[in-house]
Design a protein around this motif. Structure first.
Motif, mmCIF file in Angstrom:
data_model
loop_
_atom_site.group_PDB
_atom_site.id
_atom_site.type_symbol
_atom_site.label_atom_id
_atom_site.label_comp_id
_atom_site.label_asym_id
_atom_site.label_seq_id
_atom_site.Cartn_x
_atom_site.Cartn_y
_atom_site.Cartn_z
ATOM 1 N N LYS A 184 0.818 -1.210 0.000
ATOM 2 C CA LYS A 184 0.000 0.000 0.000
ATOM 3 C C LYS A 184 0.856 1.267 0.000
ATOM 4 C CE LYS A 184 -3.696 -2.589 0.756
ATOM 5 N NZ LYS A 184 -3.007 -3.871 0.933
ATOM 6 N N TYR A 185 0.293 2.314 -0.575
ATOM 7 C CA TYR A 185 0.963 3.618 -0.639
ATOM 8 C C TYR A 185 0.131 4.660 0.107
ATOM 9 C CZ TYR A 185 4.154 1.898 -4.252
ATOM 10 O OH TYR A 185 5.123 1.209 -4.943
ATOM 11 N N VAL A 186 0.824 5.641 0.665
ATOM 12 C CA VAL A 186 0.144 6.730 1.352
ATOM 13 C C VAL A 186 0.617 8.063 0.770
ATOM 14 C CG1 VAL A 186 1.884 6.732 3.207
ATOM 15 C CG2 VAL A 186 -0.344 7.826 3.584
ATOM 16 N N GLU A 187 -0.346 8.914 0.485
ATOM 17 C CA GLU A 187 -0.042 10.257 -0.032
ATOM 18 C C GLU A 187 0.174 11.177 1.158
ATOM 19 O OE1 GLU A 187 -2.637 13.789 -1.977
ATOM 20 O OE2 GLU A 187 -2.826 11.836 -2.974
ATOM 21 N N THR A 188 1.339 11.801 1.224
ATOM 22 C CA THR A 188 1.681 12.697 2.328
ATOM 23 C C THR A 188 2.002 14.083 1.770
ATOM 24 O OG1 THR A 188 4.092 12.411 2.350
ATOM 25 C CG2 THR A 188 2.768 10.670 3.387
ATOM 26 N N PRO A 189 2.122 15.082 2.634
ATOM 27 C CA PRO A 189 2.533 16.407 2.140
ATOM 28 C C PRO A 189 3.940 16.395 1.533
ATOM 29 C CG PRO A 189 1.534 16.584 4.319
ATOM 30 C CD PRO A 189 1.734 15.125 4.056
ATOM 31 N N TYR A 190 4.656 15.283 1.706
ATOM 32 C CA TYR A 190 6.043 15.216 1.247
ATOM 33 C C TYR A 190 6.220 14.189 0.128
ATOM 34 C CZ TYR A 190 5.528 16.685 6.054
ATOM 35 O OH TYR A 190 5.056 17.280 7.195
ATOM 36 N N GLY A 191 5.119 13.809 -0.497
ATOM 37 C CA GLY A 191 5.177 12.847 -1.592
ATOM 38 C C GLY A 191 4.455 11.560 -1.242
ATOM 39 N N THR A 192 4.267 10.721 -2.252
ATOM 40 C CA THR A 192 3.602 9.436 -2.057
ATOM 41 C C THR A 192 4.644 8.386 -1.673
ATOM 42 O OG1 THR A 192 1.872 9.999 -3.650
ATOM 43 C CG2 THR A 192 2.190 7.662 -3.167
ATOM 44 N N LYS A 193 4.411 7.699 -0.558
ATOM 45 C CA LYS A 193 5.392 6.776 0.002
ATOM 46 C C LYS A 193 4.818 5.360 0.102
ATOM 47 C CE LYS A 193 8.002 10.394 1.243
ATOM 48 N NZ LYS A 193 9.324 10.702 0.660
ATOM 49 N N LEU A 194 5.682 4.366 -0.103
ATOM 50 C CA LEU A 194 5.323 2.987 0.178
ATOM 51 C C LEU A 194 5.367 2.795 1.688
ATOM 52 C CD1 LEU A 194 4.677 0.177 -1.004
ATOM 53 C CD2 LEU A 194 7.140 -0.272 -1.039
ATOM 54 N N ILE A 195 4.304 2.247 2.253
ATOM 55 C CA ILE A 195 4.175 2.209 3.712
ATOM 56 C C ILE A 195 5.308 1.434 4.364
ATOM 57 C CG2 ILE A 195 2.694 1.428 5.605
ATOM 58 C CD1 ILE A 195 0.310 2.030 3.792
ATOM 59 N N LYS A 196 5.766 0.366 3.740
ATOM 60 C CA LYS A 196 6.805 -0.443 4.374
ATOM 61 C C LYS A 196 8.112 0.326 4.559
ATOM 62 C CE LYS A 196 8.879 -2.767 0.355
ATOM 63 N NZ LYS A 196 9.160 -4.085 -0.258
ATOM 64 N N GLU A 197 8.267 1.462 3.865
ATOM 65 C CA GLU A 197 9.475 2.269 4.012
ATOM 66 C C GLU A 197 9.545 2.936 5.388
ATOM 67 O OE1 GLU A 197 9.478 5.037 0.804
ATOM 68 O OE2 GLU A 197 9.870 3.531 -0.737
ATOM 69 N N PHE A 198 8.429 2.999 6.099
ATOM 70 C CA PHE A 198 8.434 3.613 7.428
ATOM 71 C C PHE A 198 8.905 2.642 8.508
ATOM 72 C CE2 PHE A 198 4.885 5.963 5.244
ATOM 73 C CZ PHE A 198 5.603 7.127 5.058
ATOM 74 N N PHE A 199 9.068 1.374 8.146
ATOM 75 C CA PHE A 199 9.510 0.377 9.121
ATOM 76 C C PHE A 199 11.027 0.253 9.080
ATOM 77 C CE2 PHE A 199 5.115 -0.639 8.476
ATOM 78 C CZ PHE A 199 4.676 -1.130 9.694
ATOM 79 N N SER A 200 11.627 0.127 10.238
ATOM 80 C CA SER A 200 13.076 -0.028 10.306
ATOM 81 C C SER A 200 13.465 -0.612 11.654
ATOM 82 C CB SER A 200 13.783 1.322 10.112
ATOM 83 O OG SER A 200 13.495 2.192 11.199
ATOM 84 N N GLU A 201 14.665 -1.193 11.687
ATOM 85 C CA GLU A 201 15.212 -1.697 12.946
ATOM 86 C C GLU A 201 15.774 -0.529 13.757
ATOM 87 O OE1 GLU A 201 14.995 -4.763 13.955
ATOM 88 O OE2 GLU A 201 14.149 -5.617 12.118
ATOM 89 N N SER A 202 16.118 -0.817 14.977
ATOM 90 C CA SER A 202 16.689 0.231 15.830
ATOM 91 C C SER A 202 18.150 -0.065 16.137
ATOM 92 C CB SER A 202 15.903 0.326 17.142
ATOM 93 O OG SER A 202 16.047 -0.861 17.894
ATOM 94 N N MET A 203 18.892 1.001 16.387
ATOM 95 C CA MET A 203 20.280 0.897 16.835
ATOM 96 C C MET A 203 20.468 1.899 17.977
ATOM 97 S SD MET A 203 22.514 0.366 13.360
ATOM 98 C CE MET A 203 23.916 -0.190 14.319
ATOM 99 N N LYS A 204 21.508 1.690 18.755
ATOM 100 C CA LYS A 204 21.786 2.572 19.879
ATOM 101 C C LYS A 204 22.734 3.691 19.450
ATOM 102 C CE LYS A 204 19.697 0.042 23.149
ATOM 103 N NZ LYS A 204 18.582 0.515 23.978
ATOM 104 N N ASN A 205 22.428 4.920 19.857
ATOM 105 C CA ASN A 205 23.395 5.990 19.648
ATOM 106 C C ASN A 205 24.330 6.060 20.850
ATOM 107 O OD1 ASN A 205 21.963 7.240 21.686
ATOM 108 N ND2 ASN A 205 21.007 8.772 20.353
ATOM 109 N N ASP A 206 25.224 7.051 20.862
ATOM 110 C CA ASP A 206 26.200 7.117 21.952
ATOM 111 C C ASP A 206 25.573 7.488 23.294
ATOM 112 O OD1 ASP A 206 25.585 9.702 21.340
ATOM 113 O OD2 ASP A 206 27.651 10.391 21.105
ATOM 114 N N GLN A 207 24.285 7.900 23.257
ATOM 115 C CA GLN A 207 23.577 8.207 24.496
ATOM 116 C C GLN A 207 22.777 7.005 24.999
ATOM 117 O OE1 GLN A 207 23.976 11.245 25.971
ATOM 118 N NE2 GLN A 207 25.438 11.652 24.314
ATOM 119 N N GLY A 208 22.882 5.884 24.264
ATOM 120 C CA GLY A 208 22.131 4.701 24.650
ATOM 121 C C GLY A 208 20.677 4.736 24.229
#
Length: 488
Positions: free
Chosen positions: A400-424
């Motif tokens: 699925k795609y979503v139309e946003t004020p910043y363009g049309t995006k594929l929804i799965k692009e909003f999913f991502s893994e997490s990593m720790k920064n230097d602040q934890g």
């Protein structure tokens, strides 16, 4: 020696209706519309329209849903449906095969497409301008048929000679095929029919008006192709005894060439994909507003004619065997229509609550459009919020795609893994990739940054990322290694 074991296994099987519902959820808007048409063609008891037609829907009419109840997601079952549910004295509109989800002032979203001549047909048409005998034409047309979509012939001449003899009954030799290759190399776009990138560039340079820098570029590609592809500019300057500026102009001539002449042909036979957003997110008075594309919410009802046939059968005193067979058919169609209408409603609810959860989870991004504000988010995060299975969330996100004020995006692009920064703190890998991309864009192109230096820079910015991880992210962003990013 034989042994007996008792093995208890707990398994859950999905009903055919549940499987069909999952397939419906997975469909994007355009495919869903096609599936709807197929169902209406197959089931005459299912008709388009609604009881009250006083207003029409905008394509992105705001669909309001009550809080989604997980228990309701199981309400579609294979059990028989009470016939009385279909019996109604209410008047139903006569229109049966048309839907209208648009208002009079809607923007016309249909995109007209021309019916262009295909890439290969255009090349065949160009051959008609050459004076060729029958055998030469047959060989030339075979060569055109061997050209791939990028404009290359990637087969050896001996292989093509054998292929022509065995499959086309064309008996020739390598000398004649080579002669016809020269004809193919005269066709447009320039460079078509080349056997590799080097030959493709040389063919294009051959058709350019000769100048000092075109001649130098030709010599470089012909004699120093390996050094050029590896961007060993110092070696080329020394080899040709030219200044940096002279070499820069020669390289500029090469950079203007097209490495994929077939891909540049605007009349090729590739299908143009027209993305239709399934959702729209707008900012209204500083708040996010989500709408589901109205084309996902068709107005359907059960056929009045089929209801009347069922009523006639119920009122009949003498029920023949033929009538009983007919009513079984009618009931099956009514059941199917009722189920399909319910399934579409469940699909609407599932799509809306899923996207609504994603929108609020990534609220900061949707309000500002800054990709570095994307939070780490996995399928389980959303599944836990809405009480649905992870596989259901995946079906919504992947197609699925979503139309946003910043363009049309594929929804799965909003999913991502997490990593720790230097602040934890947990940060999204998307955020890290965006910062990496910005760092590379701002680098000195005369001295591009290798991966180890990029890792050091990101570490200074608060993202302790290993060099091999930098390389992985760079490849995912389709960014070449430092040496290949070097410019004069």
């Amino acid at each position: 020696m034989l042994k007996q074991f008792l093995n208890l296994k707990l398994s859950q099987k999905l009903s055919p209706q549940q499987i069909q519902l999952m397939k419906l959820i997975q469909l994007p808007t355009q495919a869903f519309e096609q599936r709807l048409l197929e169902e209406m063609n197959e089931n005459p008891a299912l008709e388009a329209g609604k009881e009250d037609d006083e207003f029409e829907k905008d394509e992105f009419e705001n669909e309001e849903f009550d809080d989604y109840d997980e228990a309701e997601s199981e309400r579609i079952e294979a059990e028989d449906i009470n016939i009385d549910e279909y019996l109604s004295n209410d008047e139903i509109p006569d229109y049966k095969t048309q839907t209208n989800n648009y208002s009079d002032d809607d923007e016309n979203r249909e995109t007209p497409f021309a019916a262009p001549v295909s890439f290969h047909q255009d090349l065949i048409n160009q051959l008609n301008t050459f004076i060729l005998n029958d055998q030469e034409r047959e060989i030339a047309e075979f060569l055109v048929g061997s050209i791939d979509d990028m404009g290359y012939i990637r087969r050896s001449i001996p292989d093509m000679v054998d292929d022509m003899a065995f499959t086309q009954g064309i008996y020739t030799d390598e000398k004649m095929v080579e002669k016809m290759m020269q004809v193919i190399h005269e066709l447009e776009p320039s460079g078509v029919g080349a056997r590799d990138l080097q030959e493709c560039l040389l063919l294009q340079l051959k058709h350019k008006t000769p100048t000092e820098y075109v001649d130098l570029a030709t010599d470089i590609i012909f004699n120093q192709f390996d050094a050029f592809t590896k961007k060993h500019y110092d070696k080329l300057i020394q080899k040709y005894s030219v200044s940096t500026e002279q070499l820069k102009k020669a390289v500029h001539e090469i950079e203007k060439l097209n490495p994929k002449p077939g891909g540049a042909f605007t009349g090729n036979n590739k299908i143009t994909e027209n993305v239709v957003p399934d959702f729209a997110i707008r900012i209204v008075d500083g708040e996010l507003e989500l709408t589901l594309n109205g084309r996902n919410a068709p107005s359907l009802h059960v056929s009045k004619d089929y209801q009347e046939m069922m009523q006639t059968y119920k009122d009949s005193r003498n029920k023949s065997a033929q009538q009983k067979d007919a009513v079984q058919f009618i009931k099956q169609k009514l059941d199917s229509a009722k189920w399909f209408i319910d399934a579409i409603r469940q699909r609407q609810e599932t799509l809306f609550v899923t996207m609504n959860a994603i929108m609020h989870y990534q609220e900061e991004f949707f309000l500002e459009g800054d990709e570095t504000k994307l939070r780490p988010m996995i399928l389980k995060d959303i599944a836990d919020q809405v009480g649905l299975d992870i596989s259901t969330i995946s079906r919504v996100a992947n197609s699925k795609y979503v139309e946003t004020p910043y363009g049309t995006k594929l929804i799965k692009e909003f999913f991502s893994e997490s990593m720790k920064n230097d602040q934890g703190e947990d940060v999204s890998t998307l955020e890290i990739k965006k910062i990496l991309q910005n760092t590379i864009e701002e680098e000195d192109k005369k001295k591009p940054l290798p991966d180890d230096q990029l890792a050091d820079i990101l570490k200074e910015k608060g993202y302790p990322i290993a060099r091999r991880t930098i390389a992985k992210y760079r490849e995912q962003l389709d960014i070449p290694v430092a040496r290949m990013r070097k410019k004069m």
